[in-house]
Design a protein around this motif. Structure first.
Motif, PDB file in Angstrom:
ATOM      1  N   GLY A   1       0.598   3.683  -6.196  1.00 61.42           N
ATOM      2  CA  GLY A   1       1.673   2.713  -6.383  1.00 61.42           C
ATOM      3  C   GLY A   1       1.456   1.446  -5.567  1.00 61.42           C
ATOM      4  O   GLY A   1       2.358   0.631  -5.402  1.00 61.42           O
TER       5      GLY A   1
ATOM      6  N   SER B   1      -1.811  -4.163 -12.022  1.00 59.32           N
ATOM      7  CA  SER B   1      -2.167  -2.749 -11.882  1.00 59.32           C
ATOM      8  C   SER B   1      -3.274  -2.417 -12.868  1.00 59.32           C
ATOM      9  O   SER B   1      -3.613  -3.214 -13.735  1.00 59.32           O
ATOM     10  CB  SER B   1      -0.970  -1.862 -12.220  1.00 59.32           C
ATOM     11  OG  SER B   1       0.006  -1.916 -11.233  1.00 59.32           O
ATOM     12  N   ALA B   2      -3.753  -1.191 -12.768  1.00 61.00           N
ATOM     13  CA  ALA B   2      -4.662  -0.654 -13.794  1.00 61.00           C
ATOM     14  C   ALA B   2      -3.865  -0.466 -15.079  1.00 61.00           C
ATOM     15  O   ALA B   2      -2.636  -0.376 -15.055  1.00 61.00           O
ATOM     16  CB  ALA B   2      -5.213   0.680 -13.318  1.00 61.00           C
TER      17      ALA B   2
ATOM     18  N   SER C   1       0.072  -1.402  -5.911  1.00 65.41           N
ATOM     19  CA  SER C   1       0.005  -2.775  -6.415  1.00 65.41           C
ATOM     20  C   SER C   1       1.180  -3.642  -5.963  1.00 65.41           C
ATOM     21  O   SER C   1       1.017  -4.836  -5.732  1.00 65.41           O
ATOM     22  CB  SER C   1      -0.062  -2.779  -7.939  1.00 65.41           C
ATOM     23  OG  SER C   1      -1.308  -2.287  -8.346  1.00 65.41           O
ATOM     24  N   ASP C   2       2.357  -3.035  -5.844  1.00 62.52           N
ATOM     25  CA  ASP C   2       3.498  -3.799  -5.320  1.00 62.52           C
ATOM     26  C   ASP C   2       3.189  -4.263  -3.891  1.00 62.52           C
ATOM     27  O   ASP C   2       3.539  -5.368  -3.489  1.00 62.52           O
ATOM     28  CB  ASP C   2       4.761  -2.932  -5.274  1.00 62.52           C
ATOM     29  CG  ASP C   2       5.263  -2.550  -6.656  1.00 62.52           C
ATOM     30  OD1 ASP C   2       4.912  -3.234  -7.631  1.00 62.52           O
ATOM     31  OD2 ASP C   2       6.013  -1.553  -6.742  1.00 62.52           O
TER      32      ASP C   2
HETATM   33  N1  ASP Z   1      -2.756   1.892 -10.287  1.00 59.76           N
HETATM   34  C1  ASP Z   1      -2.267   2.382  -9.022  1.00 59.76           C
HETATM   35  C2  ASP Z   1      -1.489   3.662  -9.216  1.00 59.76           C
HETATM   36  O1  ASP Z   1      -1.271   4.081 -10.326  1.00 59.76           O
HETATM   37  C3  ASP Z   1      -1.495   1.365  -8.266  1.00 59.76           C
HETATM   38  C4  ASP Z   1      -0.274   0.816  -8.958  1.00 59.76           C
HETATM   39  O2  ASP Z   1      -0.193   0.809 -10.177  1.00 59.76           O
HETATM   40  O3  ASP Z   1       0.614   0.338  -8.256  1.00 59.76           O
HETATM   41  O4  ASP Z   1      -1.113   4.263  -8.247  1.00 59.76           O
END
Ligand code: ASP
Ligand code: MG
Length: 451
Positions: free
Chosen positions: A207, A37-38, A209-210
């Motif tokens: 979200g 992820s970031a 990245s999963d």
């Molecule tokens: N960085 C992205 C988010 O905060 C994706 C992730 O972390 O899953 O939504």
């Protein structure tokens, strides 16, 4: 081959990334592919930059850009101290943030954001974190190689919620990731980010990245997907309410999905579906306690009557009584069309011959809904209701679980109850104030403290 995904908190700063490197180093013989992820919170900041720039607050936007620059540079400096790559990575980080500043200026001239521009901005978080992580891994002796997520996670052009293009992802992972793994090296890819076949940057949604980890793992036919986060795994209840909540060692995918619908926040099951559907187990591990055993999510974990409990508060209960419903058909269809029209989703439903009761998650269109429902019969509304869900695939395998549940509630008043015919959950509607006591009693009954 396994996929190890590190979420924002697991790559939040130099110390966290160093822990991730140690975890991956310990798995080298399992041929890890790393998805990151970031840096924790960076995506929120990036989207804030875009919004503020477009709203005419360019100076504020640029100050956020500078704080992002400092944070990424500090992380790089901490991790790459003494590395010959440090200057190069710092230059890449600065170039990424210069690009962000240019995008902010363009958005402030434009005066509005488009989904496509939001994706270009949001993607910067994972594009930078994955570069920093790859270099940090190399500096710690892991033979890591950065792979641009836009070369492998191919999507459609539904910006901000792009849908994966599975055949193209399969081909791209075969071409770009597999050879790196086969050469004994560790690919590091940003999650969340993708691109259309014509190379326009997209994202998979917040979200995401999963989802990336699960898509790449499925395409690579990985043996397992490991989601490294900041909790030990999935628990039998929310530990803030139930301090004795226990780690769930194995859980079925459908049970995990039910729990997520009731507010369990560990991961969103739809994002791991591509892997689980192919029989790939998904593990949740704590990157701060890598020695933990985590939770394993599969399609066919053993059935237990009760696997976990969940609760939700602040629900609205709507009851409709109508003699017209008696022996009529089409009535329920017409009633549910009202909720559809007002874009309101329903959590729990019960019906009798002359009544329908539903609970609503979001009561913002309540007045209009009540007005429309009144055409069918008498409507009453009860606020301050809560839900307790008892989740387990084997819930109705035996006769005693239901009796135990109602017995445990004792004098707590149940307004409504619904047992899913699929046997996955038994949901009770209670007074808001009774949700926590009910969870405590149920937990003590179904997960007794070992004597
Ligand atoms: N960085 C992205 C988010 O905060 C994706 C992730 O972390 O899953 O939504
Ligand atoms: Mg996440």
């Amino acid at each position: 081959m396994i996929v190890c995904k590190f979420g924002g908190t697991s790559v939040a700063d130099g110390a966290a990334i160093a822990r991730a490197a140690a975890i991956v180093a310990g798995k080298r013989d399992r041929q890890p592919v790393v998805v990151v992820s970031a840096l924790g919170g960076a995506t929120n900041d990036l989207l804030d930059v875009a919004q503020r720039a477009a709203n005419g607050n360019l100076l504020v936007a640029l100050s956020i850009v500078e704080s992002l620059r400092q944070r990424h540079l500090t992380t790089t400096a901490t991790l790459l101290d003494g590395s010959p790559e440090r200057d190069d990575v710092e230059a890449e980080v600065s170039a990424g943030l210069d690009e962000l500043a240019h995008l902010a200026e363009a958005l402030s001239t434009l005066g509005f954001v488009t989904p496509r521009s939001l994706d270009s901005v949001a993607a910067i978080g994972e594009l930078l974190s994955s570069r920093i992580v790859a270099a940090a891994f190399r500096h710690r002796g892991l033979d890591a190689e950065w792979v641009d997520a836009r070369d492998v996670t191919i999507t459609d052009d539904n910006f901000t919620r792009a849908a994966p293009d599975l055949p193209r992802i399969a081909a791209a992972t075969r071409e770009r990731l597999r050879p790196i793994v086969q050469a004994g090296r560790v690919p590091v890819v940003g999650g969340f980010v993708g691109a259309t076949p014509s190379h326009i940057t997209t994202t998979l949604g917040r979200g995401g990245s999963d989802y990336s980890a699960s898509l790449l793992g499925a395409a690579l036919e990985a043996e397992a997907i490991e989601i490294w986060t900041d909790v030990d795994g999935m628990l039998t209840a929310d530990p803030r309410l139930i301090p004795t909540a226990r780690l769930i060692d194995r859980i079925r995918f459908d049970e995990a999905a039910e729990l997520a619908a009731f507010g369990a926040k560990v991961l969103h099951p739809s994002t791991i579906a591509p892997a689980v559907q192919r029989g790939i187990p998904v593990y949740v591990f704590n990157s701060r306690r890598p020695e933990g055993t985590g939770t394993m999510i599969t399609f066919d974990a053993p059935r237990y009557p009760v696997r976990a409990l969940a609760g939700k508060r602040d629900k609205t209960l709507v009851k409709l009584r109508s003699a017209r419903m008696l022996l009529a058909h089409g009535f329920l269809g017409a009633v549910f069309a009202v909720f559809d029209r007002h874009r309101t989703s329903i959590d729990v439903v019960t019906t009798s011959e002359v009544s329908v009761s539903v609970t609503l998650d979001d009561a913002s269109n309540l007045e209009a809904i009540v007005a429309d429902l009144s055409a069918f019969g008498d409507v009453s509304v009860e606020q301050h209701r809560g839900l307790v869900a008892i989740v387990g695939a084997g819930l109705s395998d035996g006769a005693q679980t239901m009796a135990q549940a109602l017995g445990a509630l004792g004098d707590i008043k149940v307004h409504m109850a619904s047992l899913s015919a699929t046997g996955l959950n038994f949901t009770l509607v209670l007074d808001d104030a009774q949700v926590n006591p009910a969870l405590q009693r149920l937990h003590a009954t179904f997960f007794p403290e070992p004597a």
